[in-house]
Design an enzyme around this catalytic site. Structure first.
Site, PDB file in Angstrom:
ATOM      1  N   TYR A 148       5.402  12.549   1.645  1.00  0.00           N
ATOM      2  CA  TYR A 148       5.472  11.180   1.114  1.00  0.00           C
ATOM      3  C   TYR A 148       4.090  10.743   0.605  1.00  0.00           C
ATOM      4  O   TYR A 148       3.964  10.215  -0.505  1.00  0.00           O
ATOM      5  CB  TYR A 148       5.979  10.274   2.233  1.00  0.00           C
ATOM      6  CG  TYR A 148       6.001   8.799   1.952  1.00  0.00           C
ATOM      7  CD1 TYR A 148       6.975   8.240   1.117  1.00  0.00           C
ATOM      8  CD2 TYR A 148       5.090   7.935   2.555  1.00  0.00           C
ATOM      9  CE1 TYR A 148       7.015   6.871   0.888  1.00  0.00           C
ATOM     10  CE2 TYR A 148       5.121   6.570   2.342  1.00  0.00           C
ATOM     11  CZ  TYR A 148       6.083   6.039   1.505  1.00  0.00           C
ATOM     12  OH  TYR A 148       6.127   4.687   1.281  1.00  0.00           O
ATOM     13  N   LYS A 170       3.027   9.664  -3.202  1.00  0.00           N
ATOM     14  CA  LYS A 170       2.503   8.340  -3.553  1.00  0.00           C
ATOM     15  C   LYS A 170       1.126   8.447  -4.213  1.00  0.00           C
ATOM     16  O   LYS A 170       0.807   7.670  -5.119  1.00  0.00           O
ATOM     17  CB  LYS A 170       2.456   7.441  -2.313  1.00  0.00           C
ATOM     18  CG  LYS A 170       3.854   7.059  -1.785  1.00  0.00           C
ATOM     19  CD  LYS A 170       4.689   6.295  -2.810  1.00  0.00           C
ATOM     20  CE  LYS A 170       5.875   5.589  -2.172  1.00  0.00           C
ATOM     21  NZ  LYS A 170       6.712   4.877  -3.138  1.00  0.00           N
TER      22      LYS A 170
END
Ligand SMILES: NC(=O)c1ccc[n+]([C@@H]2O[C@H](COP(=O)([O-])OP(=O)(O)OC[C@H]3O[C@@H](n4cnc5c(N)ncnc54)[C@H](O)[C@@H]3O)[C@@H](O)[C@H]2O)c1
Length: 249
Positions: A157, A161
């Site tokens: 993740y 990002k």
């Protein structure tokens, strides 16, 4: 009608819950017509209905941001309905439930598809019309995880990002000549269903936040409102932390 987004058309992904819902509602309250899209048909319809009930303008779309053909169809329908798209908020996103060594390739593919490809596809579909009208505001809802790295369950993740942030920066360089601004917001710890699904994290995080409180979705929506409005016309290529001070420590 008075407001900072009067006559603007906004397309928001993941608009059925949490931060996306708050963005849709704050934008509508400021006069924007909002295309509320979400993979969840019921929640996108509920948010659009709430906006209409409050006197605003909105249309719901069932949209999985990882499905390129569907993204194109939704963008075509928004352009058909409202003739332009002024603001795109790439908000749909989320993490993985497993630690890195307990996760596998198909889990990474899902996180990468949702967070990274799910930002690229709507941007790719919306950009031609923004270039043509020589106006646009693209706002990615990234994460503090992409700046400082989130260990444990957040490795892939975080990488996505960080990718979203640098994509915004790179794109901002290319489209500045068309009067299109591209920025990211990096939320810290925000009180949404995503966070409530990990109660242990919630308690641990609050103690580490200088402002000693979890952020509210509206606090991200107001940052998005700034980036969507003419007040930020000279701001592009940035990723803005909204995190209660978490990133300064
Ligand atoms: N809550 C936080 O603390 C926090 C912190 C940093 C970043 N973020 C980011 O903020 C954004 C919004 O998260 P949230 O906290 O509001 O989560 P949330 O779970 O409340 O909302 C996410 C929404 O995205 C939708 N969605 C999921 N998969 C989708 C898909 N494939 N296509 C379209 N929609 C899809 C969900 O149905 C849901 O309505 C995400 O990008 C997330 O990574 C959240």
């Amino acid at each position: 009608m008075k407001g900072r987004l009067v006559d603007k058309i906004a397309f928001v992904t993941g608009g059925g819950s949490g931060i996306g819902e708050a963005i849709c509602k704050v934008f509508a309250a400021e006069g924007a017509m909002v295309a509320v899209s979400d993979i969840n048909k019921q929640t996108s319809e509920k948010v659009a209905q709430d906006i209409v009930t409050s006197g605003g303008k909105a249309k719901a779309y069932e949209l999985d941001v990882t499905n390129g053909a569907r993204v194109k169809a939704v963008v075509a329908d928004i352009l058909d309905t409202w003739k332009k798209i002024d603001i795109l908020v790439n908000n749909a996103g989320g993490g993985v439930e497993a630690l890195f060594l307990e996760s596998n390739e198909s889990m990474w593919d899902k996180v990468i598809a949702l967070n990274l490809k799910g930002t690229l596809l709507p941007t790719h579909a919306v950009l031609p019309s923004m270039i043509e009208q020589k106006y646009g505001k693209i706002i990615n809802i990234s994460s503090l995880a992409g700046k400082i790295g989130q260990g444990g369950h957040g490795l892939v993740y975080s990488a996505c990002k960080a990718g979203v942030d640098v994509f915004a920066k790179a794109l901002a360089r290319d489209v500045a000549r068309y009067n299109i601004n591209v920025n990211s917001i990096c939320p810290g710890t925000i009180d949404t269903p995503l966070l409530q699904s990990v109660p242990s994290l919630l308690e641990k995080m609050t103690k580490r936040i200088p402002l000693r409180k979890i952020g509210q979705p509206q606090e991200i929506a107001y940052a998005a409102l700034y980036l969507a409005s003419s007040e930020s016309n000279y701001v592009t290529g940035h990723s803005m932390p909204v995190d209660g001070g978490l990133s300064m420590i």
